[in-house]
Design an enzyme around this catalytic site. Structure first.
Site, PDB file in Angstrom:
ATOM      1  N   THR A 155      73.246  68.875  81.382  1.00 22.66           N
ATOM      2  CA  THR A 155      72.509  69.890  82.151  1.00 22.66           C
ATOM      3  C   THR A 155      71.033  69.493  82.205  1.00 22.66           C
ATOM      4  OG1 THR A 155      72.145  71.219  80.168  1.00 22.66           O
ATOM      5  CG2 THR A 155      74.081  71.774  81.499  1.00 22.66           C
TER       6      THR A 155
ATOM      7  N   GLY B 178      77.966  59.362  75.489  1.00 22.61           N
ATOM      8  CA  GLY B 178      77.291  60.313  74.583  1.00 22.61           C
ATOM      9  C   GLY B 178      78.198  60.533  73.390  1.00 22.61           C
ATOM     10  N   ALA B 179      78.952  59.454  73.039  1.00 23.36           N
ATOM     11  CA  ALA B 179      80.046  59.552  72.058  1.00 23.36           C
ATOM     12  C   ALA B 179      79.594  59.998  70.671  1.00 23.36           C
ATOM     13  CB  ALA B 179      80.757  58.204  71.967  1.00 23.36           C
TER      14      ALA B 179
ATOM     15  N   HIS C 295      70.307  79.568  72.566  1.00 26.67           N
ATOM     16  CA  HIS C 295      70.946  78.321  72.138  1.00 26.67           C
ATOM     17  C   HIS C 295      70.300  77.800  70.864  1.00 26.67           C
ATOM     18  CE1 HIS C 295      72.576  78.192  76.256  1.00 26.67           C
ATOM     19  NE2 HIS C 295      73.512  77.424  75.732  1.00 26.67           N
TER      20      HIS C 295
ATOM     21  N   GLY D  24      77.111  62.131  70.205  1.00 32.71           N
ATOM     22  CA  GLY D  24      76.458  63.430  70.341  1.00 32.71           C
ATOM     23  C   GLY D  24      77.353  64.556  69.835  1.00 32.71           C
TER      24      GLY D  24
ATOM     25  N   LYS E  47      68.508  72.144  71.537  1.00 27.45           N
ATOM     26  CA  LYS E  47      68.741  72.069  72.988  1.00 27.45           C
ATOM     27  C   LYS E  47      67.437  71.667  73.671  1.00 27.45           C
ATOM     28  CE  LYS E  47      70.678  74.426  76.987  1.00 27.45           C
ATOM     29  NZ  LYS E  47      71.438  73.261  77.469  1.00 27.45           N
TER      30      LYS E  47
HETATM   31  P1  NAP Z   1      73.398  65.512  71.873  1.00 23.95           P
HETATM   32  O1  NAP Z   1      74.020  65.848  70.562  1.00 23.95           O
HETATM   33  O2  NAP Z   1      71.932  65.170  71.943  1.00 23.95           O
HETATM   34  O3  NAP Z   1      74.264  64.296  72.479  1.00 23.95           O
HETATM   35  C1  NAP Z   1      73.885  63.452  73.535  1.00 23.95           C
HETATM   36  C2  NAP Z   1      74.255  62.027  73.100  1.00 23.95           C
HETATM   37  O4  NAP Z   1      74.088  61.123  74.199  1.00 23.95           O
HETATM   38  C3  NAP Z   1      73.343  61.527  71.965  1.00 23.95           C
HETATM   39  O5  NAP Z   1      74.096  60.864  70.975  1.00 23.95           O
HETATM   40  C4  NAP Z   1      72.419  60.574  72.711  1.00 23.95           C
HETATM   41  O6  NAP Z   1      71.789  59.628  71.903  1.00 23.95           O
HETATM   42  C5  NAP Z   1      73.403  59.957  73.683  1.00 23.95           C
HETATM   43  N1  NAP Z   1      72.804  59.191  74.763  1.00 23.95           N
HETATM   44  C6  NAP Z   1      71.511  59.159  75.193  1.00 23.95           C
HETATM   45  N2  NAP Z   1      71.384  58.287  76.207  1.00 23.95           N
HETATM   46  C7  NAP Z   1      72.613  57.767  76.449  1.00 23.95           C
HETATM   47  C8  NAP Z   1      73.121  56.822  77.389  1.00 23.95           C
HETATM   48  N3  NAP Z   1      72.332  56.223  78.286  1.00 23.95           N
HETATM   49  N4  NAP Z   1      74.445  56.566  77.382  1.00 23.95           N
HETATM   50  C9  NAP Z   1      75.248  57.116  76.467  1.00 23.95           C
HETATM   51  N5  NAP Z   1      74.820  58.010  75.529  1.00 23.95           N
HETATM   52  C10 NAP Z   1      73.526  58.332  75.534  1.00 23.95           C
HETATM   53  O7  NAP Z   1      73.630  66.680  72.921  1.00 23.95           O
HETATM   54  P2  NAP Z   1      74.906  67.634  73.151  1.00 23.95           P
HETATM   55  O8  NAP Z   1      74.689  68.920  72.467  1.00 23.95           O
HETATM   56  O9  NAP Z   1      76.173  66.872  72.909  1.00 23.95           O
HETATM   57  O10 NAP Z   1      74.714  67.915  74.706  1.00 23.95           O
HETATM   58  C11 NAP Z   1      74.653  66.843  75.665  1.00 23.95           C
HETATM   59  C12 NAP Z   1      74.405  67.421  77.047  1.00 23.95           C
HETATM   60  O11 NAP Z   1      75.512  68.248  77.415  1.00 23.95           O
HETATM   61  C13 NAP Z   1      73.161  68.311  77.170  1.00 23.95           C
HETATM   62  O12 NAP Z   1      72.594  68.141  78.458  1.00 23.95           O
HETATM   63  C14 NAP Z   1      73.713  69.709  77.033  1.00 23.95           C
HETATM   64  O13 NAP Z   1      72.920  70.706  77.645  1.00 23.95           O
HETATM   65  C15 NAP Z   1      75.025  69.539  77.756  1.00 23.95           C
HETATM   66  N6  NAP Z   1      76.073  70.497  77.412  1.00 23.95           N
HETATM   67  C16 NAP Z   1      76.825  70.956  78.435  1.00 23.95           C
HETATM   68  C17 NAP Z   1      77.881  71.796  78.205  1.00 23.95           C
HETATM   69  C18 NAP Z   1      78.756  72.201  79.365  1.00 23.95           C
HETATM   70  O14 NAP Z   1      79.741  72.927  79.164  1.00 23.95           O
HETATM   71  N7  NAP Z   1      78.467  71.716  80.588  1.00 23.95           N
HETATM   72  C19 NAP Z   1      78.164  72.218  76.886  1.00 23.95           C
HETATM   73  C20 NAP Z   1      77.382  71.726  75.837  1.00 23.95           C
HETATM   74  C21 NAP Z   1      76.346  70.852  76.112  1.00 23.95           C
HETATM   75  P3  NAP Z   1      70.322  60.057  71.291  1.00 23.95           P
HETATM   76  O15 NAP Z   1      70.573  61.214  70.377  1.00 23.95           O
HETATM   77  O16 NAP Z   1      69.889  58.854  70.579  1.00 23.95           O
HETATM   78  O17 NAP Z   1      69.446  60.413  72.468  1.00 23.95           O
END
Ligand code: NAP
Length: 263
Positions: free
Chosen positions: A101, A8-9, A157, A11, A161
């Site tokens: 999540t 998810g680099a 959020h 993201g 999200k």
């Molecule tokens: P985001 O900006 O949408 O980042 C996710 C990234 O993963 C996007 O670049 C996405 O590409 C990419 N991706 C999709 N499929 C993939 C695959 N098969 N392999 C590798 N990368 C892939 O979201 P974010 O805000 O960073 O959040 C990501 C997740 O973490 C969410 O579920 C969020 O709820 C969770 N989160 C958790 C915490 C915690 O503390 N546990 C904190 C913040 C966020 P596309 O955009 O093209 O789909």
């Protein structure tokens, strides 16, 4: 040096994790995966300058993790993607820090079974911020003393999200429910909706709110609220890095952020 890969680099969280890894003394970025920007330098995309690690296609994850001798992969992607990524990492003996999540129960079971079957170590947490994990401890204690008060969990959020309510709000409700011997959850209220003995859970989405969680205990003539506000994703990224460091020396098993923090 701990060799860490980020999935998810490109993201919001992924970029911040790469920044933390590149600027740490004991981590080395071994690989980066995303479905966009494949072939581009992960450091340049994260704003930390050229690091010589390209974004790779998750299709080749297993092979790349093995070739780079990766110790730990940090995955903040999406539920379906994480299930696939855990399979590839797990089969190659790579420890995991999972931040995604919104898993269904089935997805969560699949992930756990894979990790256990392959004798891996993983931290899975809905929220990696240290403050939120203290918040979980506090609400457990409060619910013991305020067991007959009405409980509402409110979260807010940013407008991008995808899952609702947040994993953190659900965990907060679970902590209280477990303390009180099991409670029903009601998600939002609409129409004729008299209050029962439930925990109410409410999600707000808007703008660039990083993450806010409030638990309200309301009784006769008084109420108490405890609130956590994340002002920057660094709160999560810093905790995920702590978890990655900790899991590298842990015995096989599935751990939470409470384990990492020694609570
Ligand atoms: P985001 O900006 O949408 O980042 C996710 C990234 O993963 C996007 O670049 C996405 O590409 C990419 N991706 C999709 N499929 C993939 C695959 N098969 N392999 C590798 N990368 C892939 O979201 P974010 O805000 O960073 O959040 C990501 C997740 O973490 C969410 O579920 C969020 O709820 C969770 N989160 C958790 C915490 C915690 O503390 N546990 C904190 C913040 C966020 P596309 O955009 O093209 O789909």
């Amino acid at each position: 040096m701990i060799k860490a890969a980020v999935s998810g680099a490109y993201g919001r969280m992924g970029k911040m994790l790469i920044d933390n890894i590149v600027n740490s003394d004991d981590f080395e970025l071994s690989a980066a995966f995303d479905i966009f920007n494949i072939g581009n330098d992960a450091g340049e995309l994260s704003g930390v300058g050229t690091v010589g690690v390209p974004i790779s296609d998750p299709e080749n994850m297993g092979e790349i993790l093995a070739d780079t001798n990766t110790d730990v992969m940090i995955d903040f992607t999406a539920p379906d993607a994480t299930v696939q990524n855990v399979t590839a990492a797990s089969e190659n003996g790579v420890n995991l820090v999972i931040g995604t999540t919104g898993f269904t129960e089935e997805q969560r079971n699949t992930i756990e079974q894979f990790i256990m079957k392959n004798n891996n170590s993983a931290v899975i947490a809905p929220n990696y911020s240290v403050g939120v994990n203290v918040f979980f401890k506090m609400i457990k204690e409060m619910s013991r003393y305020l067991s007959d008060y009405d409980v509402e969990v409110l979260e807010a959020h940013h407008n991008n999200k995808k899952d609702a309510p947040s994993g953190t709000a659900l965990k907060a409700a679970d902590v209280i429910s477990e303390t009180l011997g099991g409670k029903k959850y009601v998600y939002g209220r609409q129409g004729h909706a008299p209050r029962g003995d439930e925990i109410g859970i409410h999600a707000v989405r808007g703008g660039d709110i990083v993450g806010e969680h409030t638990v309200l205990f309301a009784g006769e003539g008084e109420r108490m609220e405890i609130k956590h506000q994340a002002g920057s994703r660094q709160a999560f990224a810093g905790g995920a890095i702590k978890a990655a460091r900790w899991i590298t020396g842990a015995k096989p098993g599935i751990y939470t952020m409470e384990d990492v923090l020694g609570f």
